[in-house]
Scaffold this motif. Structure first.
Motif, PDB file in Angstrom:
ATOM      1  N   GLU A 186      -4.943 115.027  -8.154  1.00  0.00           N
ATOM      2  CA  GLU A 186      -4.757 115.788  -8.893  1.00  0.00           C
ATOM      3  C   GLU A 186      -5.493 115.119 -10.372  1.00  0.00           C
ATOM      4  O   GLU A 186      -5.323 114.672 -10.562  1.00  0.00           O
ATOM      5  CB  GLU A 186      -2.888 115.940  -9.006  1.00  0.00           C
ATOM      6  N   ALA A 187      -5.398 116.424 -10.753  1.00  0.00           N
ATOM      7  CA  ALA A 187      -6.301 116.610 -12.205  1.00  0.00           C
ATOM      8  C   ALA A 187      -5.100 115.820 -13.290  1.00  0.00           C
ATOM      9  O   ALA A 187      -4.162 116.690 -13.098  1.00  0.00           O
ATOM     10  CB  ALA A 187      -7.460 117.430 -12.851  1.00  0.00           C
ATOM     11  N   ARG A 188      -5.613 114.895 -14.296  1.00  0.00           N
ATOM     12  CA  ARG A 188      -4.577 114.605 -15.452  1.00  0.00           C
ATOM     13  C   ARG A 188      -4.171 116.073 -16.177  1.00  0.00           C
ATOM     14  O   ARG A 188      -4.893 116.966 -16.447  1.00  0.00           O
ATOM     15  CB  ARG A 188      -4.263 113.832 -15.322  1.00  0.00           C
ATOM     16  N   TYR A 189      -2.921 116.666 -16.902  1.00  0.00           N
ATOM     17  CA  TYR A 189      -2.638 117.202 -18.418  1.00  0.00           C
ATOM     18  C   TYR A 189      -3.277 116.555 -19.038  1.00  0.00           C
ATOM     19  O   TYR A 189      -2.901 115.277 -18.984  1.00  0.00           O
ATOM     20  CB  TYR A 189      -2.138 118.284 -18.380  1.00  0.00           C
ATOM     21  N   PRO A 190      -3.459 117.485 -20.204  1.00  0.00           N
ATOM     22  CA  PRO A 190      -4.404 116.736 -21.345  1.00  0.00           C
ATOM     23  C   PRO A 190      -2.792 116.063 -22.232  1.00  0.00           C
ATOM     24  O   PRO A 190      -2.897 117.286 -21.911  1.00  0.00           O
ATOM     25  CB  PRO A 190      -4.963 117.955 -22.224  1.00  0.00           C
ATOM     26  N   SER A 191      -2.916 115.056 -22.537  1.00  0.00           N
ATOM     27  CA  SER A 191      -1.868 114.749 -23.714  1.00  0.00           C
ATOM     28  C   SER A 191      -2.009 115.157 -25.174  1.00  0.00           C
ATOM     29  O   SER A 191      -3.244 115.632 -25.985  1.00  0.00           O
ATOM     30  CB  SER A 191      -1.905 113.007 -23.832  1.00  0.00           C
TER      31      SER A 191
END
Lengths: 262, 324
Positions: A186-191
């Motif tokens: 899964e790709a991370r969400y930008p913080s």
């Protein structure tokens, strides 16, 4: 040791929008919102993970070829954590096919400098899935593609490729071209911090002359394939819908029998 | 008459069905010459001849199994050179598997030829073969041709019927010298996928798929039971695969397999664009879903609004009873 990773990304029309062709039978990019191709987020993610798991000094450059709006895709990748970005933009690129795209990417990757190129498995608009293989062919480096698992250690890239008939473990020396599937993680969400930091990260803009390419080598005129027609598929004629009142399975079986499936 | 090269997808000499479909299409544009590589290559000749191959070029070497993609590109390039030297070449056809597309792409680049992938039909045209493609999640159909060089075209499974068309199928050894890139990516191990005993998903005439509504790995047994009663392959939506209920190799949709069977049965699948992209070209579509508003019902020829846990087992019993 340092490791230079270039992640190739594409800005695509939103697949949930109403996608169409323009008059010249290229993909209409004006009437549908665009975004970073979902399948390229996995490539950015794997680059970040390789960086996080490495003792080397890793630098991640995201690269895109596309119109002005394609910058949004770069910004998203930078906010996920990539270090810098390159945007290849030129009016003469309009209508470039996969072979032409691989030429532009190869020139840009070489100019940027690389040890490892990471791509997504395919774009969500063209869906050919051939650019990573073409890029490896052009660069003359190993192709380690369609990986659902990837790692880099001591100048060697290793990964697992799950094919139709078998699951294979692959290995190649750097420099190499890798592509990763949506099974890679899964790709991370930008913080929020990532989004703020991305605004300050450098985005270089290159045109064809920066890559020493001629207009005739790319674009619609330079394409080696021609689309003669694009026809909207007629809506499927409305089918029969029944509500299951205890006989649904039987009714369905009767329908299948009437169509000679049983 | 011009010749058409057909790349043979086989497992130890057993030719897979999509290659036989390619021979049907190849005969429309020229005389099919098959290229079979690796262990068992020569054993493919008999079945290829039955389906129209005038010649079968073969080459066996360990490189085809030990290294990724490039050795096969080298061999196909050698076959193109061999055929072009003795006559004219109308096209190179390759099955549209993940590997097939990569081989075709690298070959096209080496030949300086245009590339068309995922064709669903092929016919002869005034300026070379014309390929039909289904794009944007099958909402559009395009017709394309290669405008430079020899057409290199990959064709999806189930794009044509397998037809008997006996031809000579003379076996000739192909001379291949491997390029420097051939040994770049080593295959260090290979684990064959466990056979389910069911038809291959992309090749099956009937596919029964389960989605979010199946609600658990153990419940896929009822999907499998229906599939087995019909002799069908089993598919799954991305939601079901992401939940870990069914293996990714069975995923139908944009990031999984694209299927085009005679009959597609969607159970507990809402019909999101990601799924439609992989099944919309199916000839007949049937759906079972609790939600009457599910978008899948826009696609169906026949739909049942109801609980799949009632409808699917009832259907399975009915199919078994009718088949006796």
């Amino acid at each position: 040791m340092s490791l230079r990773i270039v992640v190739t990304v594409k800005y695509v029309p939103d697949a949930t929008g109403d996608r169409h062709f323009a008059d010249d039978l290229t993909v209409d990019r004006d009437d549908v919102d665009g975004l970073l191709s979902e399948l390229d987020e996995y490539a950015v993610e794997q680059a970040l993970q390789i960086s996080e798991n490495s003792d080397d000094d890793v630098e991640i450059t995201v690269l895109t070829v596309g119109p002005e709006d394609a910058r949004d895709a770069l910004r998203k990748a930078l906010s996920m954590g990539a270090d810098k970005a390159v945007h290849v933009e030129d009016d003469d690129l309009h209508g470039t096919d996969a072979l032409g795209t691989s030429l532009v990417l190869a020139k840009a990757v070489e100019k940027a400098g690389y040890d490892l190129v990471i791509s997504g498995m395919a774009s969500t608009d063209g869906t050919m899935g051939v650019v990573p293989a073409l890029l490896a062919e052009r660069l003359g480096v190993p192709q380690v593609t369609l990986l659902s698992e990837v790692s880099v250690e001591d100048g060697t890239v290793r990964g697992r490729r799950d094919g139709d008939a078998a699951s294979e473990r692959l290995e190649a020396s750097l420099p190499a071209v890798v592509s990763v599937t949506d099974q890679s993680g899964e790709a991370r969400y930008p913080s929020f911090k990532g989004i703020m930091a991305a605004k300050k990260k450098p985005v270089e803009s290159w045109d064809l002359s920066d890559l020493e390419l001629d207009a005739e080598e790319v674009g619609l005129a330079g394409a080696w394939t021609a689309v003669d027609s694009a026809t909207e598929r007629p809506a499927r004629t409305a089918g029969t819908i029944v509500k299951d009142e205890g006989e649904g399975g039987k009714q369905l079986a009767e329908y299948l029998a009437s169509q000679k499936f049983i | 008459m011009a010749e058409v090269l057909v790349y043979v997808d086989h497992v130890d000499g057993a030719v897979r069905k999509p290659t036989l479909e390619l021979l049907t299409l190849a005969r429309r544009v020229g005389e099919p010459v098959a290229v079979a590589l690796g262990d068992g290559a020569a054993e493919t000749a008999a079945v290829l001849a039955e389906h129209g191959a005038v010649k079968v070029l073969t080459h066996e070497a360990a490189e085809y199994a030990d290294y990724l993609v490039v050795p096969k590109v080298d061999a196909l390039q050698a076959a193109v050179a061999a055929v072009s030297a003795g006559g004219s070449l109308a096209a190179v056809l390759v099955p549209s598997s993940a590997e097939g597309k990569e081989i075709a792409a690298r070959l096209a680049l080496r030949l300086g030829s245009g590339l068309i992938t995922d064709a669903v039909d092929l016919e002869a045209g005034d300026s070379g073969p014309v390929a039909t493609q289904s794009v944007f999640a099958a909402s559009f159909t395009t017709k394309s041709r290669v405008s430079r060089g020899t057409a290199v075209i990959t064709v999806k499974p189930n794009s044509a019927a397998v037809e008997a068309a006996p031809a000579a199928g003379a076996v000739e050894a192909l001379a291949v010298s491997f390029s420097e890139q051939a040994t770049g990516t080593k295959v260090t191990s290979r684990t064959p996928r466990e056979s389910t005993g069911r038809p291959e998903l992309t090749e099956a005439a009937i596919v029964v798929s389960g989605g979010r509504g199946v609600n658990g790995a153990e419940n896929f047994a009822i999907i499998e039971a229906l599939a087995d009663s019909l002799g069908a392959a089993v598919g799954a939506s991305r939601a079901a695969v992401d939940a870990g209920w069914y293996p990714h190799t069975s995923q139908v949709g944009q990031t999984g397999k694209s299927v085009s069977p005679q009959l597609y049965i969607a159970s507990g699948i809402s019909g999101a664009i990601q799924h439609r992209a992989g099944m919309q070209t199916s000839k007949t579509i049937v759906a079972i879903n609790k939600d009457a508003e599910a978008p899948i019902f826009e696609l169906v020829d026949y739909g049942v609004v109801g609980d799949l846990f009632d409808v699917v087992p009832a259907l399975t019993e009915e199919v078994k009873a009718r088949k006796g």
